[in-house]
Design an enzyme around this catalytic site. Structure first.
Site, PDB file in Angstrom:
ATOM      1  N   LYS A  77       0.837  -1.202   0.000  1.00 60.23           N
ATOM      2  CA  LYS A  77       0.000   0.000   0.000  1.00 60.23           C
ATOM      3  C   LYS A  77       0.869   1.248   0.000  1.00 60.23           C
ATOM      4  O   LYS A  77       1.919   1.287   0.647  1.00 60.23           O
ATOM      5  CB  LYS A  77      -0.925  -0.035   1.227  1.00 60.23           C
ATOM      6  CG  LYS A  77      -1.985   1.064   1.259  1.00 60.23           C
ATOM      7  CD  LYS A  77      -2.899   0.880   2.464  1.00 60.23           C
ATOM      8  CE  LYS A  77      -3.961   1.971   2.547  1.00 60.23           C
ATOM      9  NZ  LYS A  77      -4.856   1.790   3.713  1.00 60.23           N
ATOM     10  N   SER A 152      -9.703   1.958   2.932  1.00 56.16           N
ATOM     11  CA  SER A 152      -8.845   2.749   2.062  1.00 56.16           C
ATOM     12  C   SER A 152      -7.838   1.913   1.272  1.00 56.16           C
ATOM     13  O   SER A 152      -7.221   2.403   0.333  1.00 56.16           O
ATOM     14  CB  SER A 152      -8.086   3.780   2.906  1.00 56.16           C
ATOM     15  OG  SER A 152      -7.238   3.133   3.851  1.00 56.16           O
ATOM     16  N   SER A 176     -10.083  -0.526   6.945  1.00 55.98           N
ATOM     17  CA  SER A 176      -9.481  -0.307   5.627  1.00 55.98           C
ATOM     18  C   SER A 176      -8.820  -1.526   5.006  1.00 55.98           C
ATOM     19  O   SER A 176      -8.424  -1.477   3.846  1.00 55.98           O
ATOM     20  CB  SER A 176      -8.460   0.833   5.703  1.00 55.98           C
ATOM     21  OG  SER A 176      -9.104   2.061   5.889  1.00 55.98           O
TER      22      SER A 176
END
EC number: 6.3.5.7
Length: 488
Positions: A77, A152, A176
């Protein structure tokens, strides 16, 4: 070959037997990423050059036969620091930031021989639940490109679900990892707070943030957690690793295990088909010998309100450093110091980030602190106590990961509160610092439904045990989106 239908253990056997090399596997993975990227937009940066250098070094040193992750590609990420690879947190504010160090989780993965192939798209600074607030454009759901992938950690989930990569890292502040895992039909785990070091993670809500793994199956998820979990002197909140091998209970039966089903998790706002799927899952656990009983978590309904005060307050503090002077994008149209601050932050941050900074600043301001931030902390304690009461009598908690399946892109962008409520079922886990996993549990309207299992602190091996028992006797994880394809 694309190798995207091979498990980590199958890939390991191919690498050890030298039927393929780490370089060949990395090249195939990079091709998988590129061939699907236009449809998904799941990556911010594809680190082709660095990945091939890493792969060549591993080939020259030789695959570690005792280490199942040696030579395996990994997507990371974009809010997790990677040495020499852009780390933007999907924000204009950090458009050119290239760290000179690896986050501890990444360093641990590299020590195991994993190869970083790129940085995945995400909601800007991890603020958002749909994958749409990225400066680099929205990520698409692997199952239906007109739907959100969740957030997210949108790119990390879509990349695994689509077959771009087998494993990826995300971060979870209020759901997330688990929510995008649910929306994309894969396995995502938020570990106990402190299990994985936060060093090198671009901070959002420091009392809530936790790095965790995505994978297509429960065992592969546990193998990645084995690699990244560690106590770390660089993170004062990291905890000693209490479990030597997170896969240790996988394969054991769950007879006699007590699982709680909170009535609040199937109440108002839960899609009827999602509710039916979870109730069917509860019956399935009973067939496997577990005891499933209804309980109450009375303060969970306050979780969203508590979370948005605490997380936004911590974000307003953490993001102060990005001012165009100390860190981050600097506006070119400024003529004095005040304008540098104002213009840089106005232009560098997106709308959702600015919304949360303002909410957090308000909550911490003189005259409102007691009414908001202090009160939120008190209610957080009540939420923690609710969990403790349940775990005094039960091994795990069962429920849906999200109130619905993935919704249409751009359908909730103008209604922030509705989007915030999509994290209703995941947020309490972060507030209490507990481990939680999302696994595929069925389908509604052709889209995956996620089942969430929550345990007391440091119970990841039990969560994996129960999740694996469900996975092995249902097979939902074997269903793949059209974009996944198969071996060539």
């Amino acid at each position: 070959m694309t190798f995207n239908n091979k498990t980590i253990e199958e890939l390991h056997n191919l690498l050890v037997s030298k039927e393929i090399s780490a370089t060949e596997l990395t090249q195939a993975t990079l091709e998988n990423i590129k061939s699907r990227e236009e449809a998904l937009n799941s990556f911010v940066t594809i680190a082709e050059e660095q990945a091939l250098v890493q792969a060549k070094a591993i080939d020259e040193a030789g695959i570690d036969a005792d280490n199942v992750l040696s030579g395996i590609p990994l997507a990371v990420k974009d809010n997790i620091s990677t040495d020499g690879i852009l780390t933007t947190a999907a924000s204009k504010m950090l458009y050119n930031y290239e760290p000179i160090f690896d986050a501890t989780a990444v360093a641990n993965a590299k020590t195991k021989g994993m190869i970083v192939v790129g940085k995945t798209n995400m909601d800007e600074f991890a603020m958002g639940g749909s994958g749409e607030t990225s400066h680099y454009g929205a990520t698409k759901n692997a199952w239906d490109h007109s739907k959100v992938p969740g957030g997210s950690s949108s790119g990390s989930a879509a990349a695994v679900a689509s077959g771009q990569v087998r494993l990826s890292l995300g971060s979870d502040t209020g759901g997330s990892i688990r929510q995008p895992a649910a929306f994309n039909g894969i396995v995502g785990l938020k570990p106990t707070y402190g299990t994985v070091s936060r060093f090198g993670l671009i901070a959002f809500g420091s009392s809530l943030d936790q790095i965790g793994p995505f994978a297509p199956t429960v065992k592969e998820n546990a193998l990645l957690l084995n690699a990244i979990a560690s106590e770390d002197a660089k993170d004062s909140t990291s905890a000693p690793v209490r479990i030597a091998d997170f896969t240790s209970k996988i394969g054991q039966d769950i007879k006699g295990m007590k699982i709680a089903l909170p009535k609040e998790y199937l109440g108002e706002g839960i899609d009827p088909e999602v509710k039916e799927t979870i109730l069917n899952a509860a019956k399935h656990f009973e067939k496997l010998g577990a005891i499933v009983e209804e309980v109450s978590l009375p303060h969970s309904k306050y979780g969203v309100a508590v979370y948005y005060i605490i997380a936004s307050s911590e974000a307003s503090s953490n993001l102060q450093r990005f001012d165009g002077i100390r860190y981050g994008y600097r506006a070119e149209d400024a003529t004095n110091l005040d304008e540098i601050y104002v213009n840089s932050r106005s232009q560098g941050f997106g709308e959702e980030v600015k919304r949360r900074i303002m909410l957090g600043t308000f909550s911490l301001s003189s005259g409102y602190y007691d009414a908001y931030y202090k009160k939120a902390g008190q209610v957080r304690t009540l939420i923690i106590q609710d969990f403790e009461k349940v775990f005094a009598d039960y091994d795990l908690i069962l429920g849906p990961t999200a109130p619905s399946v993935a919704y249409d892109l751009d359908s909730l962008n103008h209604d922030p509160v509705a989007m915030y409520l999509a994290d209703l079922l995941t947020i309490p886990v972060n507030l209490a610092g507990l481990p939680g996993i999302s696994i595929p549990a069925g389908f509604s309207q052709g889209l995956p439904v996620g089942l969430q299992l929550i345990g007391p602190k440091h119970s990841e091996e039990t969560i994996y045990q129960v999740a694996a028992a469900f996975e092995a006797t249902t097979g939902y994880h074997k269903q793949q989106p059209v974009i996944f394809g198969g071996d060539n």
